[in-house]
Design an enzyme around this catalytic site. Sequence first.
Site, short mmCIF file in Angstrom:
data_model
loop_
_atom_site.label_atom_id
_atom_site.label_comp_id
_atom_site.label_asym_id
_atom_site.label_seq_id
_atom_site.Cartn_x
_atom_site.Cartn_y
_atom_site.Cartn_z
N CYS A 2 0.88 -1.23 0.01
CA CYS A 2 -0.18 -0.16 -0.05
C CYS A 2 0.88 1.25 0.02
CB CYS A 2 -0.90 0.04 1.18
SG CYS A 2 -1.94 -1.36 1.48
N ARG A 27 1.90 1.22 -5.95
CA ARG A 27 2.10 0.08 -4.78
C ARG A 27 0.62 -0.45 -4.42
NH1 ARG A 27 6.47 0.76 -1.86
NH2 ARG A 27 5.35 0.10 -0.21
N TRP A 75 -3.85 -1.88 -1.40
CA TRP A 75 -3.70 -3.44 -2.01
C TRP A 75 -4.25 -4.05 -0.96
CZ3 TRP A 75 -1.46 -8.04 -1.35
CH2 TRP A 75 -1.61 -8.90 -2.59
N ASN A 100 0.50 0.17 6.05
CA ASN A 100 0.86 -0.78 5.11
C ASN A 100 1.34 -1.96 5.67
OD1 ASN A 100 2.22 -1.97 2.85
ND2 ASN A 100 3.84 -0.48 2.70
N GLY A 101 0.70 -3.22 5.23
CA GLY A 101 1.47 -4.42 5.87
C GLY A 101 0.42 -5.33 6.30
N GLU A 486 10.71 -15.37 -18.40
CA GLU A 486 10.36 -14.01 -17.81
C GLU A 486 9.54 -13.31 -18.97
OE1 GLU A 486 10.70 -12.16 -15.63
OE2 GLU A 486 10.66 -9.85 -16.64
N LYS A 490 5.82 -11.43 -18.33
CA LYS A 490 5.60 -10.30 -18.64
C LYS A 490 3.96 -10.42 -19.40
CE LYS A 490 7.31 -8.35 -16.79
NZ LYS A 490 8.56 -8.41 -15.93
N GLU A 493 1.31 -10.97 -17.05
CA GLU A 493 1.09 -10.02 -16.09
C GLU A 493 0.22 -8.81 -16.43
OE1 GLU A 493 5.22 -8.70 -14.93
OE2 GLU A 493 4.26 -8.26 -12.95
N HIS A 509 7.85 -34.03 -23.55
CA HIS A 509 7.22 -34.90 -22.43
C HIS A 509 6.16 -34.25 -21.80
CE1 HIS A 509 11.30 -36.56 -22.46
NE2 HIS A 509 11.97 -35.28 -22.41
N LYS A 608 3.72 -2.95 -6.94
CA LYS A 608 4.54 -3.15 -7.33
C LYS A 608 5.65 -3.90 -6.29
CE LYS A 608 8.27 -1.79 -9.77
NZ LYS A 608 8.64 -2.75 -11.10
#
Length: 613
Positions: A2, A27, A75, A100-101, A486, A490, A493, A509, A608
Site C-alpha cells: 500500500c 503500490r 492493495w 501498510n502491511g 520472463e 510479462k 501479468e 514430455h 509493485k
Amino acid sequence: MCGIVAALAARNVQGILLEGLKRLEYRGYDSAGMAVLNEAGALTRQRAKGKVAALEEKLVHGALTGRIGIAHTRWATHGKPSEVNAHPHLARERLAIVHNGIIENFEPLKRELEGDGVVFESETDTEVVAHLIARAFVETDDLLAAVQTTLDRIDGAYALAVMHADAPREIVGARKGSPLVVGVGIDENFLASDALALLQVTDRFIYLQEGDVVRLSDNRGIEIVAADGSPAERPVHAFEHGDSAASRGEYRHFMLKEIHEQPAVIAATLEGRLSGSHVLESSFGVGARGLFERVAQVHIVACGTSYHAGMVARYWLEKLAGLPTTVEVASEYRYREVVVPADTLFVTLSQSGETADTLAALRYAKSRAKTSGYLGALAICNVPGSSLTRESDLALMTQAGPEIGVASTKAFTTQLVALMLLTLSLRKSRGDERETTLVQALRGLPTVLDSALAMDGPIAELSEAFAEKHHALFLGRGTQFPIALEGALKLKEISYIHAEAYPAGELKHGPLALVDADMPVVAVAPNDELLEKLKSNLQEVRARGGELFVFADEGVALTAADNLRVLHVPAVDEFLAPIVYTIPLQLLSYHVAVLKGTDVDQPRNLAKSVTVE
Ligand code: M6R
C-alpha cells in the site's frame, strides 16, 4: 503493498497528499483515502473504492482543508476492496491512521477490543491498531508513547502514520518490515512509503530503519526513536534521480519509458565498475575481495522477475566461474531446512529491497550464519537505503532509477548486468582473455540494446497475432530458458493471456499436447551451442500445426514460412544474449497489452512492491 503519504505543513495539504498518492499508486490501487484535521480541530475524511482518480473526483465536490493530513492507496489484504475498508481508519473520531502491511495477531486483539465495547466499522486489521493507539493515548496523553505502547503488542509487518485531533500539530510514523521515509522540508515535514511521492515538495529524505518510530511536530521538528527505545540520528540523503523519474515524459506508459531507458541505465550500472579490461570487485563493498576469494558455491534467492535473473546467473556462475550454484524462490527457501556447504555466498536479488519473502530469506540465512557454511550475504538491489541493502554484508546497487511500471523491465536487465559483474569477480582466473572479451562486450551492450529497441515497429505488428489468443507458449534453452520464463511472466501479468515457458527439450514430455493453431509458440534462439537442438524442438511444433514466432540472430539459418515468423535480434557475445533477447519479449508483451486495452502500468490484482508475505 500500500502507499502512505502524510504531511505536516504550513499550508493546505490536500494537494500535496493527492499528488503523493498519484505517485504511489503503483503500490496498490484498490481504494484510496485521505484524512485532514481542519482549522476547527475536527478530523475530516474522504475515501473511495478504486483508483486515486475516484478519490480525486470526490475531493472536487468535498474538498478537505487543513495543514496536517494523512493519505493512503490500498492493495487489499484483510477485507475486500471497498470504501468502508479504505484507509484512513478512525478511532473515537479523534484519531486517524494509515497502514501498510499485515498485523498477524489482529484477531485476538480485535476480540479484546470488542470485549471493551469497541464497534468495528471495517474488516481490516488496521482498525484494530487505530483503537489500540486511541486507548493508549487516553492513558499517556502522548501520541508517540501511545504508538510505542501499541507496537509492543502487535506482531507482523507494518509502516504506519497516525494523527490525533488532541495532538493537532503532530504526526507519528513507524516502520517494521515495510518502507517509510521522512521528507525533510523547510518548516514542514512529510512521511511516505517512497521518496518519489514527495519529490514535488522536497528532495531531502531520511530513510527510517527497522523498528524506528518518528514524530513530526512543529515545535520539535523530526524526532526518531530507534527499536531499542533510544533517540536516534539518521542521515539526510539528497534524492539523486530528479523528478523526471516520476513522470512518463513523452511515453504513453511508464513501462514503455522504462523499456527504452535500458541502454542508459545499463551504462549507469557499469559506470565506475570496470577498469580497462577487468571488473572492479571493490564495487561490491569493503571486504568483497577477501570474501570472494573464499567463495566455493553460491545460493541465490529472489522472487518473480528477480528470480529469473538469478536463474540466468546460475548458468554463468557454473560455466564461467565453475561455482556450484542454487537458485530458489524466497517463499520456499525461507521455510526449508537448507543445507549449506562450507564457503557459500548467499545472494539476494530485489528491485525494491523490501520484498517480504526475500527479506525473510536473508534474515533466515543470517540467523544460520554461525552454524552453517555461509560466508556472507550480498544484496543486488535497486533502491538505496532499502532494508535488504542495510541488512546485507555487501551490496551492489543496480542503477535502474525508480521503476514505476508494475511489470519489471529495466530492473531485470540491470540485475543481469550486475550478476555478470559478480560472475567475473568470482572467477579464480581473473584478468584472462575471457574476462577481457566480456568486459568489452559489456561496454558495447548499451549500443546493442539500442538496436534491439529498434525492433519496436515489427514487434508491434507481430503483437496482433497474440491479442485474440488465450494462451501462449515460450521456449528457450540454456540461459534463454529463464528469458522465456520472463517473457511468459510479462505477457500474463499485463495482458492477462495465460502463458507458460518450458525449456524447449521438455516439450515432448507433455506440453506438446497443447500445441495447435490457437497456441502461438514463441522461441528465443540465439546462435549458441544449443541452437541445433532448439531447431529440432521447433520442428516438433511445426509438425503439429503450431504457429511459431522465433527471435533469432541474423546468422541463424531459419527461413520464414507459413506458420513460422522469424524476427532478427542484434548479435552479441553469447553470454550477454539473455540481456538482449529480453528486450523484444518486453516489447511484445507491452504491445499485446496495449492492443487488449489493459492497464499496462497497473495490472489488475498486482502491486509493485510485495511487502507482505
Ligand atoms: O522488488 P523485487 O525485485 O524483490 O520484486 C520481486 C517480484 O515481486 C517482482 O519481480 C515481480 O515479479 C515483477 N513485478 C514482475 O514483473
